[in-house]
Design a protein around this motif. Sequence first.
Motif, PDB file in Angstrom:
ATOM      1  N   LEU A  36       0.826  -1.207   0.000  1.00 21.35           N
ATOM      2  CA  LEU A  36       0.000   0.000   0.000  1.00 21.35           C
ATOM      3  C   LEU A  36       0.861   1.259   0.000  1.00 21.35           C
ATOM      4  O   LEU A  36       0.596   2.205  -0.750  1.00 21.35           O
ATOM      5  N   ILE A  37       1.872   1.273   0.824  1.00 21.36           N
ATOM      6  CA  ILE A  37       2.762   2.434   0.893  1.00 21.36           C
ATOM      7  C   ILE A  37       3.417   2.679  -0.463  1.00 21.36           C
ATOM      8  O   ILE A  37       3.450   3.815  -0.956  1.00 21.36           O
ATOM      9  N   GLU A  38       3.912   1.616  -1.089  1.00 14.81           N
ATOM     10  CA  GLU A  38       4.583   1.757  -2.382  1.00 14.81           C
ATOM     11  C   GLU A  38       3.603   2.159  -3.484  1.00 14.81           C
ATOM     12  O   GLU A  38       3.941   2.970  -4.351  1.00 14.81           O
ATOM     13  N   LEU A  39       2.393   1.611  -3.471  1.00 14.72           N
ATOM     14  CA  LEU A  39       1.386   1.988  -4.472  1.00 14.72           C
ATOM     15  C   LEU A  39       1.000   3.465  -4.338  1.00 14.72           C
ATOM     16  O   LEU A  39       0.857   4.163  -5.332  1.00 14.72           O
ATOM     17  N   GLU A  40       0.796   3.907  -3.104  1.00 16.69           N
ATOM     18  CA  GLU A  40       0.392   5.290  -2.890  1.00 16.69           C
ATOM     19  C   GLU A  40       1.469   6.275  -3.339  1.00 16.69           C
ATOM     20  O   GLU A  40       1.165   7.386  -3.752  1.00 16.69           O
ATOM     21  N   LYS A  41       2.725   5.868  -3.281  1.00 17.64           N
ATOM     22  CA  LYS A  41       3.811   6.730  -3.750  1.00 17.64           C
ATOM     23  C   LYS A  41       3.798   6.896  -5.265  1.00 17.64           C
ATOM     24  O   LYS A  41       4.425   7.807  -5.791  1.00 17.64           O
ATOM     25  N   GLN A  42       3.086   6.031  -5.979  1.00 18.25           N
ATOM     26  CA  GLN A  42       3.013   6.129  -7.427  1.00 18.25           C
ATOM     27  C   GLN A  42       1.997   7.167  -7.886  1.00 18.25           C
ATOM     28  O   GLN A  42       1.956   7.530  -9.058  1.00 18.25           O
ATOM     29  N   ILE A  43       1.168   7.655  -6.969  1.00 16.25           N
ATOM     30  CA  ILE A  43       0.210   8.715  -7.292  1.00 16.25           C
ATOM     31  C   ILE A  43       0.954  10.048  -7.182  1.00 16.25           C
ATOM     32  O   ILE A  43       1.409  10.424  -6.095  1.00 16.25           O
ATOM     33  N   PRO A  44       1.109  10.772  -8.302  1.00 18.92           N
ATOM     34  CA  PRO A  44       1.886  12.023  -8.268  1.00 18.92           C
ATOM     35  C   PRO A  44       1.280  13.059  -7.329  1.00 18.92           C
ATOM     36  O   PRO A  44       0.069  13.252  -7.293  1.00 18.92           O
ATOM     37  N   MET A  45       2.148  13.690  -6.552  1.00 15.91           N
ATOM     38  CA  MET A  45       1.742  14.745  -5.631  1.00 15.91           C
ATOM     39  C   MET A  45       2.569  15.992  -5.912  1.00 15.91           C
ATOM     40  O   MET A  45       3.715  15.896  -6.342  1.00 15.91           O
ATOM     41  N   LYS A  46       1.970  17.152  -5.655  1.00 16.00           N
ATOM     42  CA  LYS A  46       2.682  18.415  -5.857  1.00 16.00           C
ATOM     43  C   LYS A  46       3.709  18.597  -4.748  1.00 16.00           C
ATOM     44  O   LYS A  46       3.425  18.302  -3.582  1.00 16.00           O
ATOM     45  N   PRO A  47       4.897  19.099  -5.100  1.00 17.61           N
ATOM     46  CA  PRO A  47       5.896  19.377  -4.072  1.00 17.61           C
ATOM     47  C   PRO A  47       5.451  20.546  -3.199  1.00 17.61           C
ATOM     48  O   PRO A  47       4.610  21.350  -3.597  1.00 17.61           O
ATOM     49  N   ILE A  48       6.016  20.640  -2.002  1.00 20.40           N
ATOM     50  CA  ILE A  48       5.683  21.706  -1.063  1.00 20.40           C
ATOM     51  C   ILE A  48       6.749  22.794  -1.150  1.00 20.40           C
ATOM     52  O   ILE A  48       7.943  22.512  -1.033  1.00 20.40           O
ATOM     53  N   ASN A  49       6.305  24.026  -1.372  1.00 19.98           N
ATOM     54  CA  ASN A  49       7.220  25.156  -1.475  1.00 19.98           C
ATOM     55  C   ASN A  49       7.478  25.709  -0.078  1.00 19.98           C
ATOM     56  O   ASN A  49       6.579  26.215   0.582  1.00 19.98           O
ATOM     57  N   LYS A  50       8.721  25.610   0.388  1.00 24.14           N
ATOM     58  CA  LYS A  50       9.105  26.092   1.714  1.00 24.14           C
ATOM     59  C   LYS A  50       9.977  27.346   1.627  1.00 24.14           C
ATOM     60  O   LYS A  50      10.640  27.716   2.587  1.00 24.14           O
ATOM     61  N   THR A  51       9.965  28.000   0.463  1.00 28.07           N
ATOM     62  CA  THR A  51      10.783  29.189   0.255  1.00 28.07           C
ATOM     63  C   THR A  51      10.313  30.319   1.154  1.00 28.07           C
ATOM     64  O   THR A  51       9.124  30.608   1.230  1.00 28.07           O
ATOM     65  N   LYS A  52      11.270  30.944   1.830  1.00 24.61           N
ATOM     66  CA  LYS A  52      10.955  32.106   2.667  1.00 24.61           C
ATOM     67  C   LYS A  52      11.032  33.347   1.793  1.00 24.61           C
ATOM     68  O   LYS A  52      11.802  33.388   0.846  1.00 24.61           O
ATOM     69  N   PRO A  53      10.274  34.384   2.124  1.00 27.39           N
ATOM     70  CA  PRO A  53      10.364  35.623   1.345  1.00 27.39           C
ATOM     71  C   PRO A  53      11.778  36.203   1.416  1.00 27.39           C
ATOM     72  O   PRO A  53      12.409  36.163   2.461  1.00 27.39           O
ATOM     73  N   ASP A  54      12.240  36.706   0.306  1.00 27.58           N
ATOM     74  CA  ASP A  54      13.585  37.303   0.236  1.00 27.58           C
ATOM     75  C   ASP A  54      13.531  38.704   0.830  1.00 27.58           C
ATOM     76  O   ASP A  54      12.777  39.555   0.381  1.00 27.58           O
ATOM     77  N   ASN A  55      14.371  38.956   1.857  1.00 25.71           N
ATOM     78  CA  ASN A  55      14.378  40.255   2.533  1.00 25.71           C
ATOM     79  C   ASN A  55      15.449  41.198   2.023  1.00 25.71           C
ATOM     80  O   ASN A  55      15.672  42.238   2.592  1.00 25.71           O
ATOM     81  N   GLY A  56      16.129  40.832   0.968  1.00 24.87           N
ATOM     82  CA  GLY A  56      17.160  41.710   0.452  1.00 24.87           C
ATOM     83  C   GLY A  56      18.260  40.933  -0.240  1.00 24.87           C
ATOM     84  O   GLY A  56      18.306  39.720  -0.202  1.00 24.87           O
ATOM     85  N   VAL A  57      19.165  41.662  -0.849  1.00 25.75           N
ATOM     86  CA  VAL A  57      20.256  41.056  -1.615  1.00 25.75           C
ATOM     87  C   VAL A  57      21.176  40.238  -0.721  1.00 25.75           C
ATOM     88  O   VAL A  57      21.638  39.180  -1.093  1.00 25.75           O
ATOM     89  N   ALA A  58      21.435  40.704   0.510  1.00 33.71           N
ATOM     90  CA  ALA A  58      22.365  40.011   1.403  1.00 33.71           C
ATOM     91  C   ALA A  58      21.880  38.606   1.753  1.00 33.71           C
ATOM     92  O   ALA A  58      22.683  37.707   1.972  1.00 33.71           O
ATOM     93  N   GLN A  59      20.582  38.419   1.805  1.00 34.95           N
ATOM     94  CA  GLN A  59      20.045  37.122   2.178  1.00 34.95           C
ATOM     95  C   GLN A  59      19.578  36.312   0.968  1.00 34.95           C
ATOM     96  O   GLN A  59      18.935  35.296   1.120  1.00 34.95           O
ATOM     97  N   HIS A  60      19.930  36.757  -0.216  1.00 40.33           N
ATOM     98  CA  HIS A  60      19.462  36.105  -1.436  1.00 40.33           C
ATOM     99  C   HIS A  60      19.792  34.610  -1.452  1.00 40.33           C
ATOM    100  O   HIS A  60      18.946  33.778  -1.713  1.00 40.33           O
TER     101      HIS A  60
END
Length: 95
Positions: A36-60
């Motif tokens: 079951l675990i292996e079958l469920e992994k075959q169903i495509p899922m959208k990746p999760i975006n964990k990007t933080k907002p960019d606060n400036g060039v120094a933290q790019h």
Amino acid sequence: MNKVIEDLNWFYKTLDIGGKTAEFYEAQKSIILQALIELEKQIPMKPINKTKPDNGVAQHYENCHIVVCPSCAGRLKLKSKGNYCDKCGQAIKWE
């Protein structure tokens, strides 16, 4: 594939001890659960975006795009955008 997963889930939940040893049924349940675990992994899922907002060039570079697998939370490679997570095998649907 969803029907197969539903059927395996039903079978896993209703597997009863009777006539065979408890170890036999536990082994069967373990095999079904892994399938079951292996079958469920075959169903495509959208990746999760964990990007933080960019606060400036120094933290790019510190705040570059971070995208993780929805199953294992492993970081995904944006350059290759592979069809599967290279850590757990989850099918990935990029959009």
